[in-house]
Design an enzyme around this catalytic site. Structure first.
Site, PDB file in Angstrom:
ATOM      1  N   HIS A   3       1.014  -1.249   0.010  1.00 35.99           N
ATOM      2  CA  HIS A   3       0.012   0.048  -0.133  1.00 35.99           C
ATOM      3  C   HIS A   3       0.951   1.226   0.175  1.00 35.99           C
ATOM      4  O   HIS A   3       2.000   1.238   0.448  1.00 35.99           O
ATOM      5  CB  HIS A   3      -1.045  -0.002   1.149  1.00 35.99           C
ATOM      6  N   LYS A  25       8.226   4.479  16.203  1.00 36.10           N
ATOM      7  CA  LYS A  25       9.333   3.455  16.191  1.00 36.10           C
ATOM      8  C   LYS A  25      10.806   3.995  16.767  1.00 36.10           C
ATOM      9  O   LYS A  25      11.716   3.376  17.118  1.00 36.10           O
ATOM     10  CB  LYS A  25       9.416   3.274  14.567  1.00 36.10           C
ATOM     11  N   GLU A  44      -1.795  -6.895   7.343  1.00 34.51           N
ATOM     12  CA  GLU A  44      -0.505  -6.897   7.802  1.00 34.51           C
ATOM     13  C   GLU A  44      -0.351  -7.680   9.141  1.00 34.51           C
ATOM     14  O   GLU A  44      -1.256  -8.168   9.819  1.00 34.51           O
ATOM     15  CB  GLU A  44      -0.294  -5.309   8.287  1.00 34.51           C
ATOM     16  N   ASN A 101       4.589  -6.701   5.662  1.00 34.09           N
ATOM     17  CA  ASN A 101       4.925  -7.982   6.085  1.00 34.09           C
ATOM     18  C   ASN A 101       4.285  -9.062   5.487  1.00 34.09           C
ATOM     19  O   ASN A 101       4.771 -10.232   5.375  1.00 34.09           O
ATOM     20  CB  ASN A 101       4.896  -7.852   7.566  1.00 34.09           C
ATOM     21  N   ARG A 121      -6.246   0.926   4.109  1.00 35.62           N
ATOM     22  CA  ARG A 121      -4.988   1.480   3.314  1.00 35.62           C
ATOM     23  C   ARG A 121      -4.558   0.622   1.988  1.00 35.62           C
ATOM     24  O   ARG A 121      -4.090   1.109   0.922  1.00 35.62           O
ATOM     25  CB  ARG A 121      -3.677   1.659   3.925  1.00 35.62           C
ATOM     26  N   SER A 163       0.756   5.177   4.592  1.00 36.41           N
ATOM     27  CA  SER A 163      -0.169   5.471   5.573  1.00 36.41           C
ATOM     28  C   SER A 163       0.176   6.519   6.311  1.00 36.41           C
ATOM     29  O   SER A 163       1.098   7.263   6.631  1.00 36.41           O
ATOM     30  CB  SER A 163      -0.459   4.265   6.148  1.00 36.41           C
ATOM     31  N   ARG A 191      11.896  -7.469  11.899  1.00 38.63           N
ATOM     32  CA  ARG A 191      12.448  -7.960  10.675  1.00 38.63           C
ATOM     33  C   ARG A 191      12.857  -9.212  10.887  1.00 38.63           C
ATOM     34  O   ARG A 191      13.133 -10.105   9.978  1.00 38.63           O
ATOM     35  CB  ARG A 191      13.788  -7.329  10.294  1.00 38.63           C
TER      36      ARG A 191
END
Length: 249
Positions: A10, A99, A88, A185, A61, A13, A116
């Site tokens: 997407h 983050k 997601e 993801n 999204r 966002s 990750r």
């Protein structure tokens, strides 16, 4: 004759722009995100792609990205299938957190592992959390046991694969050209599966927003080739920006 599959993350966002963990929270696109989705449609049109079917998640999204891209492609009429299995990855208690602040608190290494790694889950949300998926009517028909409170990429792949096997792979086997508009993801999970990527190497795979990733697959759905459409340097820069999102200032 190869089968064609496009994976499209997407567009940007609202929480991408604020550098916050999003997961299953239903956040819309920014104006830039809509522009990215439209540009993705133009890139696919320039490539001469004619899709037979499209798939997306239950999060707006990804849905709005698909709508914008199909409009730019002049293929608005395509049948669209939506599934929670393309949502997601659920980021658990990290959802909504900044983050950079999270990296400053827990360390960049820990945040990078949460973001990750393949099989490590972030801390879960509580069952009484207002954001628990069981309180969202779009998931009302699902068994509560399948609704996540946190997920690793491994969990996400385990969720996505049944949909791939039951819905997407049969269409590719019927020589249909398929577009999937989903999330960083859930698409990394498919990328890992298609490329048979190792658990270690997937740590360094970052999928940028709004850039179509074209796969050509054999008649047994093995990867023949894959590439981002458009400027490869721009795709590389965008991937690096995704990688840097979890770093403290």
């Amino acid at each position: 004759m190869t089968r064609k599959l496009v994976l499209l993350r997407h567009g940007q966002s609202q929480w991408n722009s604020m550098n916050r963990f999003t997961g299953w929270v239903d956040i819309g696109l920014t104006e830039q995100g809509h522009q990215e989705a439209t540009m993705a449609g133009h890139l696919m049109k320039e490539e001469g792609l004619e899709f037979d079917v499209a798939h997306t998640s239950l999060l707006k999204r990804a849905i709005h990205t698909l709508q914008d891209a199909l409009k730019a492609l002049d293929q608005d009429w395509l049948p669209i299938y939506k599934s929670w299995r393309l949502n997601e990855r659920h980021y658990g208690a990290l959802q909504g957190l900044d983050k950079i602040d999270t990296a400053a608190k827990h360390g960049e290494e820990q945040v990078n592992i949460w973001r990750r790694s393949y099989d490590i889950q972030p801390p879960p949300i509580d069952l009484d959390d207002p954001s628990h998926p069981m309180r969202d009517r779009r998931y009302a028909a699902l068994d509560r046991k399948v609704l996540p409170v946190t997920e690793s990429l491994k969990n996400t792949l385990e969720r996505v694969l049944p949909y791939w096997n039951d819905a997407i792979a049969p269409q590719l086997n019927d020589n249909k050209t398929v577009l999937i508009s989903a999330h960083g993801n859930s698409l990394r999970a498919l990328y890992k599966y298609l490329n048979q990527e190792s658990d270690e190497k997937i740590l360094n795979v970052n999928i940028p927003t709004g850039i179509p990733l074209l796969f050509e697959l054999s008649d047994t759905l093995q990867v023949v080739s894959y590439r981002y459409l458009g400027d490869p340097d721009a795709a590389q820069r965008a991937s690096e920006m995704v990688a840097n999102q979890g770093k403290a200032k």
